[in-house]
Structure formats: structure tokens, C-alpha cells
Design a protein around this motif. Structure first.
Motif, PDB file in Angstrom:
ATOM      1  N   ILE A 181       0.683  -4.388  -3.944  1.00 27.37           N
ATOM      2  CA  ILE A 181       0.663  -5.217  -2.736  1.00 27.37           C
ATOM      3  C   ILE A 181      -0.713  -5.836  -2.505  1.00 27.37           C
ATOM      4  N   SER A 190      -3.052 -10.285   0.711  1.00 27.36           N
ATOM      5  CA  SER A 190      -3.490  -8.937   0.350  1.00 27.36           C
ATOM      6  C   SER A 190      -4.833  -8.611   0.985  1.00 27.36           C
ATOM      7  N   LEU A 240       3.526  -9.533  -7.965  1.00 32.35           N
ATOM      8  CA  LEU A 240       2.471  -9.273  -6.987  1.00 32.35           C
ATOM      9  C   LEU A 240       1.119  -9.102  -7.666  1.00 32.35           C
ATOM     10  N   ASP A 262      -0.097 -14.822  -5.649  1.00 33.80           N
ATOM     11  CA  ASP A 262       0.819 -15.721  -4.955  1.00 33.80           C
ATOM     12  C   ASP A 262       0.970 -17.065  -5.658  1.00 33.80           C
ATOM     13  N   LEU A 276       6.021 -14.481  -2.122  1.00 36.06           N
ATOM     14  CA  LEU A 276       5.776 -13.043  -2.037  1.00 36.06           C
ATOM     15  C   LEU A 276       5.507 -12.557  -0.613  1.00 36.06           C
ATOM     16  N   HIS A 277       5.397 -13.447   0.331  1.00 38.32           N
ATOM     17  CA  HIS A 277       5.001 -13.081   1.692  1.00 38.32           C
ATOM     18  C   HIS A 277       5.947 -12.043   2.298  1.00 38.32           C
ATOM     19  N   ARG A 303       5.974  -8.619   0.434  1.00 39.30           N
ATOM     20  CA  ARG A 303       4.793  -7.789   0.681  1.00 39.30           C
ATOM     21  C   ARG A 303       4.957  -6.994   1.979  1.00 39.30           C
ATOM     22  N   TYR A 307       7.810  -4.258   1.579  1.00 40.32           N
ATOM     23  CA  TYR A 307       7.370  -3.098   0.788  1.00 40.32           C
ATOM     24  C   TYR A 307       6.402  -2.226   1.586  1.00 40.32           C
TER      25      TYR A 307
END
Length: 345
Positions: A89, A154, A228, A232, A242-243, A246, A249
């Protein structure tokens, strides 16, 4: 792929053997053939047929040791898998399940419960429940703050976690300073060191499904976890945003870590050490890394708990202390190992 299947099979067999052997260690030594006999009769619900001489041993195994061993396996698996996910992440090799303020939230919840009596009406496990609530609320706040002023990245997740961790630690210290409760402070210290002594079958009804389902969930997300690590920009060119992944998760990991804290207090280093060690063994593909890390985490915590029970006669060493003593030198070794790199083979 063949090598991976062999590694997975070997680790699964080692886990089963470890769970069986761990029953023989403790203040009362139990022979392996007695353990097999008692577990076999227990599984068949045939305990009434046991000779009277086996009844004390039966109680030791079914009421004390076996629940504790299963709890160790579940928590070790959950923390190791969450360590893999957290490192993906935030794209940081130093990430672990506690990096985003989750541990400080749990610590604040436990401190408030022990010294202020918050949550006493929740039952005898009110300290663990308060710790779980604290951990989960801090995770929600991390996601909320990281999304202020733009979408979470991140870097923003790490900074939000660090800020909230400092705030929670300050509040916990404030409570300790003004409470003036020596016994409560001793309880907090012991709880923060972690222990599996509170294992019960009722508790396992919650922990086992969460550990298994979360591991299966992250296994199905292996492709996204690989993306990840790439970042991105690369993911967008492949048609993946991926927003949302993330944040999803992070919240699932918070649930797993929160219940681990609820069941056994604070147990660090597993989510940091195990994923790195497994990457050396099987590489960085999350389709392999997630299940193998889960198995290795389970095995590691089972034997760490065994050592805690036998290393000092007639007493039990807090498991957090032992894991830190083992984990710190191992992590230093991994850092100086030239053939190892985060995200690589």
C-alpha cells in the motif's frame, strides 16, 4: 511454479506438525502419542470413553494449549499477511501492520479502558474491545485525513498515520500521567507486551474466520497488490485506479489487526520480518507471497509462544519481548544482505 507448490506444501505440513508438537511443551510434559490419542477422541466427540488417567491431560490440551496454539497460528498468519499488504500500500519496506497509527489507536483504547474504566459494561474482555475500537477508528481517521485536499496517496497515508500516532500517544501519556494508578500502569505495560494466555474457544470463533477470510481475500487481490508496488502512474496506463483499492485494503487490514490486538495485545515485528524473509524464499509476486507469508507467520508465532512458555521455568515471558529480541537482529541481517531488495527477487 512447481517450486512454489512444493514450498507451500512443505510449509503447510510444517504448520500441522508444529501445532501438534507445541502441545507437548509447558510446565506439564505430555507425550506425543497421548496428544494424538486425546485429540483423536476429542475430534470424534468420544471424550467420555477416555480412561480416568487421561482426563487431566485432556483438560490441559483442550482447554489450555490447543486454543492457544490455534490463536497463535491465526494471529501470526493475519499479521504477516497484513504486513505484506501494508508494504504494498505505502511502497515502503519498513511498513508493518502498525505503521499507520493502528498500534497507537489500540494503545489509547486500552489505556482509557484500564485507567478510566471506559467500556467496563462491555464484559470481561472490555480492554481488548476498547483496543479494537481504538485501532479501527484511527484507521478510519487516517483514510479521512489522507483524502483531505485531494486523493490519498501512499505518502499522505504514511504522514496521516504518523500524525495520528503522535496524537494518540500524547493522549495515552496524558491519561497515564493524571491517573496515578500504579496497578493500572502495570496492567497496561503487560498488555502492551502481548500475550496469548487469554485464548478461549469462544474467542477463536471470531478470530479463525477473520484470519482465513482475510488471507483468502488478499490472495484474490494479488494482481492489484503487484500493481501497487509499480505505482499509480503505471497502474493507470493498465486501466486500474488504485485509489479505492488502497483504502479498502487498509480498512480490511485494520479489522484484522484490531482483532489481533483484541485477542492478544500488541505483538509487533511479525508483519515486518516475515514478508521480507519470504520474499527471499519465493520472490515478490503477491500470488505466492500472501499465502506463504501467512503460513510462515503462523509457524513463527506458534514456536515463539512455545519459547515464551518454557524459556523461564514456572513463569511466562511476554511474547512481544521475545519477538523483538529475535526480530531486530534478523531485520538488521536482511538490511545488510546485498542480494536482497524490497520488491525484487
Amino acid at each position: 511454479m512447481k517450486k512454489t507448490k512444493i514450498v507451500f506444501l512443505v510449509l503447510f505440513v510444517v504448520l500441522m506438525i508444529s501445532m501438534m508438537l507445541a502441545n507437548s511443551f509447558g510446565s506439564a510434559k505430555i507425550k506425543l502419542d497421548d496428544i494424538f490419542y486425546i485429540i483423536y477422541n476429542g475430534v470424534l466427540d468420544n471424550e467420555s470413553a477416555l480412561p480416568e488417567a487421561y482426563l487431566p491431560i485432556n483438560d490441559i490440551i483442550w482447554l489450555l494449549r490447543l486454543p492457544r496454539i490455534i490463536l497463535a497460528a491465526c494471529i501470526g498468519c493475519g499479521l504477516a499477511v497484513c504486513g505484506v499488504v501494508m508494504q504494498a500500500i505505502v511502497k515502503n519496506p519498513l511498513a508493518d501492520p502498525y505503521i499507520l497509527g493502528i498500534s497507537s489507536g489500540a494503545s489509547l483504547g486500552a489505556t482509557a479502558a484500564i485507567l478510566l474504566g471506559i467500556g467496563v459494561t462491555l464484559g470481561e474482555n472490555f480492554v481488548g474491545i476498547a483496543a479494537f475500537i481504538g485501532a479501527f477508528l484511527v484507521s478510519l481517521l487516517v483514510v479521512f485525513i489522507a483524502n483531505l485536499g485531494g486523493r490519498a496517496s501512499s505518502t499522505k497515508l504514511i504522514l496521516s498515520g504518523m500524525a495520528l500516532s503522535a496524537v494518540c500517544s500524547a493522549f495515552a501519556s496524558f491519561i497515564v500521567y493524571f491517573a496515578n494508578n500504579a496497578e493500572g500502569m502495570q496492567n497496561i505495560t503487560y498488555w502492551l507486551m502481548g500475550s496469548l494466555a487469554g485464548a478461549k474457544w469462544e474467542l477463536l470463533e471470531i478470530i479463525v474466520p477473520i484470519s482465513i477470510l482475510s488471507t483468502l481475500f488478499f490472495y484474490t487481490q494479488s494482481r492489484i497488490l503487484n500493481l501497487l508496488l509499480l505505482g499509480d502512474e503505471t497502474a493507470i496506463t493498465l486501466g486500474k485506479d488504485l485509489h479505492i483499492y488502497r483504502q479498502c485494503y487498509l480498512l480490511v487490514s485494520a479489522i484484522v489487526v484490531g482483532f489481533a490486538v483484541y485477542a492478544a495485545g500488541m505483538i509487533g515485528f511479525i508483519g515486518l520480518i516475515v514478508p521480507h524473509a519470504v520474499r527471499i524464499l519465493v520472490g515478490s509476486d503477491h500470488k505466492v507471497l500472501v499465502p506463504v507469508s501467512g503460513l510462515c507467520g503462523a509457524i513463527f508465532l506458534i514456536w515463539a509462544d512455545v519459547l515464551c512458555r518454557i524459556i523461564i521455568p514456572r513463569t511466562e515471558l511476554p511474547i512481544g519481548i521475545l519477538i523483538s529480541l529475535i526480530g531486530a537482529p534478523c531485520f538488521v541481517y536482511l538490511m545488510i544482505k546485498k542480494t536482497y531488495g524490497f520488491g525484487g527477487n
